[in-house]
Motif scaffolding. Structure first.
Motif, PDB file in Angstrom:
ATOM      1  N   GLN A 143      32.018  52.257  34.730  1.00  0.00           N
ATOM      2  CA  GLN A 143      32.333  50.713  34.345  1.00  0.00           C
ATOM      3  C   GLN A 143      32.394  50.188  35.745  1.00  0.00           C
ATOM      4  O   GLN A 143      33.180  50.571  36.686  1.00  0.00           O
ATOM      5  CB  GLN A 143      33.747  50.836  33.876  1.00  0.00           C
ATOM      6  CG  GLN A 143      34.066  49.309  33.447  1.00  0.00           C
ATOM      7  CD  GLN A 143      35.537  49.428  32.740  1.00  0.00           C
ATOM      8  OE1 GLN A 143      35.925  50.701  32.053  1.00  0.00           O
ATOM      9  NE2 GLN A 143      36.038  48.192  32.700  1.00  0.00           N
ATOM     10  N   SER A 144      31.584  48.926  35.762  1.00  0.00           N
ATOM     11  CA  SER A 144      31.662  48.243  37.151  1.00  0.00           C
ATOM     12  C   SER A 144      32.628  46.894  37.013  1.00  0.00           C
ATOM     13  O   SER A 144      32.551  46.153  36.025  1.00  0.00           O
ATOM     14  CB  SER A 144      30.419  47.908  37.460  1.00  0.00           C
ATOM     15  OG  SER A 144      29.470  49.010  37.651  1.00  0.00           O
ATOM     16  N   SER A 145      33.382  46.462  38.090  1.00  0.00           N
ATOM     17  CA  SER A 145      33.620  45.441  38.175  1.00  0.00           C
ATOM     18  C   SER A 145      33.433  44.634  39.667  1.00  0.00           C
ATOM     19  O   SER A 145      33.393  45.543  40.586  1.00  0.00           O
ATOM     20  CB  SER A 145      35.239  45.495  38.429  1.00  0.00           C
ATOM     21  OG  SER A 145      36.031  45.936  37.341  1.00  0.00           O
ATOM     22  N   LEU A 146      32.882  43.528  39.651  1.00  0.00           N
ATOM     23  CA  LEU A 146      32.685  42.934  40.725  1.00  0.00           C
ATOM     24  C   LEU A 146      33.523  41.882  41.385  1.00  0.00           C
ATOM     25  O   LEU A 146      34.440  41.290  40.640  1.00  0.00           O
ATOM     26  CB  LEU A 146      31.205  42.054  40.342  1.00  0.00           C
ATOM     27  CG  LEU A 146      30.015  42.922  39.726  1.00  0.00           C
ATOM     28  CD1 LEU A 146      29.045  41.841  39.298  1.00  0.00           C
ATOM     29  CD2 LEU A 146      29.331  43.676  40.718  1.00  0.00           C
ATOM     30  N   ALA A 147      33.532  42.073  42.750  1.00  0.00           N
ATOM     31  CA  ALA A 147      34.703  41.133  43.335  1.00  0.00           C
ATOM     32  C   ALA A 147      33.896  39.751  43.294  1.00  0.00           C
ATOM     33  O   ALA A 147      32.866  39.663  43.797  1.00  0.00           O
ATOM     34  CB  ALA A 147      34.565  41.724  44.894  1.00  0.00           C
ATOM     35  N   LEU A 148      34.733  38.713  42.902  1.00  0.00           N
ATOM     36  CA  LEU A 148      34.338  37.474  42.899  1.00  0.00           C
ATOM     37  C   LEU A 148      34.813  36.716  44.200  1.00  0.00           C
ATOM     38  O   LEU A 148      34.084  35.795  44.600  1.00  0.00           O
ATOM     39  CB  LEU A 148      35.098  36.794  41.769  1.00  0.00           C
ATOM     40  CG  LEU A 148      34.787  37.246  40.348  1.00  0.00           C
ATOM     41  CD1 LEU A 148      35.796  36.565  39.194  1.00  0.00           C
ATOM     42  CD2 LEU A 148      33.259  37.084  40.071  1.00  0.00           C
ATOM     43  N   ARG A 149      35.801  37.090  44.838  1.00  0.00           N
ATOM     44  CA  ARG A 149      36.204  36.720  46.100  1.00  0.00           C
ATOM     45  C   ARG A 149      37.008  37.739  46.812  1.00  0.00           C
ATOM     46  O   ARG A 149      37.859  38.376  46.199  1.00  0.00           O
ATOM     47  CB  ARG A 149      37.274  35.555  45.926  1.00  0.00           C
ATOM     48  CG  ARG A 149      37.645  34.591  47.041  1.00  0.00           C
ATOM     49  CD  ARG A 149      37.975  33.261  46.823  1.00  0.00           C
ATOM     50  NE  ARG A 149      39.179  33.334  45.768  1.00  0.00           N
ATOM     51  CZ  ARG A 149      40.369  32.943  46.023  1.00  0.00           C
ATOM     52  NH1 ARG A 149      40.722  32.276  47.293  1.00  0.00           N
ATOM     53  NH2 ARG A 149      41.443  32.941  45.059  1.00  0.00           N
ATOM     54  N   GLU A 150      36.814  37.763  47.946  1.00  0.00           N
ATOM     55  CA  GLU A 150      37.512  38.761  48.751  1.00  0.00           C
ATOM     56  C   GLU A 150      38.625  38.276  49.534  1.00  0.00           C
ATOM     57  O   GLU A 150      38.467  37.504  50.214  1.00  0.00           O
ATOM     58  CB  GLU A 150      36.552  39.567  49.767  1.00  0.00           C
ATOM     59  CG  GLU A 150      37.075  40.718  50.471  1.00  0.00           C
ATOM     60  CD  GLU A 150      36.054  41.439  51.272  1.00  0.00           C
ATOM     61  OE1 GLU A 150      35.555  42.360  50.969  1.00  0.00           O
ATOM     62  OE2 GLU A 150      35.776  40.854  52.359  1.00  0.00           O
ATOM     63  N   LEU A 151      39.751  38.478  49.219  1.00  0.00           N
ATOM     64  CA  LEU A 151      41.204  38.011  49.802  1.00  0.00           C
ATOM     65  C   LEU A 151      41.650  38.693  50.871  1.00  0.00           C
ATOM     66  O   LEU A 151      42.171  37.894  51.802  1.00  0.00           O
ATOM     67  CB  LEU A 151      42.276  37.802  48.630  1.00  0.00           C
ATOM     68  CG  LEU A 151      42.013  37.096  47.322  1.00  0.00           C
ATOM     69  CD1 LEU A 151      43.133  37.204  46.551  1.00  0.00           C
ATOM     70  CD2 LEU A 151      41.676  35.568  47.854  1.00  0.00           C
ATOM     71  N   LYS A 152      41.446  39.823  50.830  1.00  0.00           N
ATOM     72  CA  LYS A 152      41.939  40.543  52.044  1.00  0.00           C
ATOM     73  C   LYS A 152      40.931  41.998  52.235  1.00  0.00           C
ATOM     74  O   LYS A 152      40.882  42.742  51.108  1.00  0.00           O
ATOM     75  CB  LYS A 152      43.515  41.048  51.829  1.00  0.00           C
ATOM     76  CG  LYS A 152      43.813  41.833  53.138  1.00  0.00           C
ATOM     77  CD  LYS A 152      45.438  42.128  53.002  1.00  0.00           C
ATOM     78  CE  LYS A 152      45.887  42.851  54.082  1.00  0.00           C
ATOM     79  NZ  LYS A 152      47.335  43.108  54.084  1.00  0.00           N
ATOM     80  N   ALA A 153      40.618  42.335  53.459  1.00  0.00           N
ATOM     81  CA  ALA A 153      39.887  43.779  53.639  1.00  0.00           C
ATOM     82  C   ALA A 153      39.911  43.755  55.004  1.00  0.00           C
ATOM     83  O   ALA A 153      39.760  43.580  55.926  1.00  0.00           O
ATOM     84  CB  ALA A 153      38.344  43.358  53.249  1.00  0.00           C
ATOM     85  N   VAL A 154      41.072  44.989  55.177  1.00  0.00           N
ATOM     86  CA  VAL A 154      41.331  45.555  56.423  1.00  0.00           C
ATOM     87  C   VAL A 154      41.444  46.907  56.480  1.00  0.00           C
ATOM     88  O   VAL A 154      41.449  47.656  55.181  1.00  0.00           O
ATOM     89  CB  VAL A 154      42.816  44.969  56.848  1.00  0.00           C
ATOM     90  CG1 VAL A 154      43.025  43.598  57.103  1.00  0.00           C
ATOM     91  CG2 VAL A 154      43.767  45.490  56.056  1.00  0.00           C
ATOM     92  N   THR A 155      41.247  47.631  57.669  1.00  0.00           N
ATOM     93  CA  THR A 155      41.186  48.964  57.529  1.00  0.00           C
ATOM     94  C   THR A 155      42.514  49.325  58.599  1.00  0.00           C
ATOM     95  O   THR A 155      42.693  50.311  58.773  1.00  0.00           O
ATOM     96  CB  THR A 155      39.973  49.470  58.421  1.00  0.00           C
ATOM     97  OG1 THR A 155      39.867  48.820  59.759  1.00  0.00           O
ATOM     98  CG2 THR A 155      38.813  49.260  57.438  1.00  0.00           C
ATOM     99  N   ARG A 156      43.192  48.667  58.905  1.00  0.00           N
ATOM    100  CA  ARG A 156      44.300  48.910  59.793  1.00  0.00           C
ATOM    101  C   ARG A 156      45.621  49.371  58.932  1.00  0.00           C
ATOM    102  O   ARG A 156      45.759  48.549  57.842  1.00  0.00           O
ATOM    103  CB  ARG A 156      44.632  47.799  60.582  1.00  0.00           C
ATOM    104  CG  ARG A 156      43.739  47.177  61.800  1.00  0.00           C
ATOM    105  CD  ARG A 156      44.125  45.816  62.519  1.00  0.00           C
ATOM    106  NE  ARG A 156      43.247  45.711  63.342  1.00  0.00           N
ATOM    107  CZ  ARG A 156      42.075  45.001  63.337  1.00  0.00           C
ATOM    108  NH1 ARG A 156      41.555  44.658  62.015  1.00  0.00           N
ATOM    109  NH2 ARG A 156      41.226  44.687  64.051  1.00  0.00           N
TER     110      ARG A 156
END
Length: 161
Positions: A143-156
């Motif tokens: 089952q796939s869900s696609l990101a429509l908008r990326e609000l936050k993407a951190v690795t810290r």
């Protein structure tokens, strides 16, 4: 909380050093020492110790996926029919060699695994699902869900004080 409690042995200077390195992994021991009001050698020793403890795993540059042409960010939930056979183990080994899979987690709930996948466009993501994921033995649903908008993407990670 993890059973590996190496973090418990860290003092405030170690914790500050971790925060500084997360902000900029290219900082030299001299630059770190200056920010920590320490000389180079003790600063280098602390950094080395954090590496040896495994708290610092590696260093990397964080790249902008869109500028590299990866316009699709997808979350794939993978479910196996029988988890008692070795298909999940084979899947885990296969996933380690797939560069478009950014993360893979064994999870609770309806799915057995949750993957974060990048693709240049929807067509290439569709090919990935059909030609790579669906060919893995034992998978009964994806089952796939696609990101429509990326609000936050951190690795810290937050460094507890």
């Amino acid at each position: 909380m993890s059973k590996d409690r190496a973090f418990d042995s860290l003092d405030g200077v170690d914790r500050t050093l971790l925060g500084l390195l997360q902000d900029d992994g290219t900082l030299s021991s001299a630059a770190l020492g200056e920010r920590l009001s320490m000389s180079v050698t003790p600063c280098w020793r602390r950094r080395k110790r954090l590496e040896e403890l495994g708290i610092i795993r590696d260093y990397q540059a964080n790249l902008d996926r869109r500028k590299l042409g990866y316009d699709v960010l997808a979350f794939a939930q993978v479910r196996f029919g029988k988890v008692s056979d070795n298909a999940p183990d084979e899947f885990e080994r296969a996933v380690l060699g797939l560069p478009q899979v950014l993360t893979c987690h064994k999870v609770t709930g309806e799915a057995d695994y949750m993957l974060t996948v990048v693709a240049t466009d929807l067509e290439s993501y569709g090919r990935f699902v059909e030609e790579v994921l669906r060919r893995q033995p034992g998978i009964v649903s994806i089952q796939s869900s696609l990101a429509l908008r990326e609000l936050k993407a951190v690795t810290r990670l937050p460094v507890p004080q």
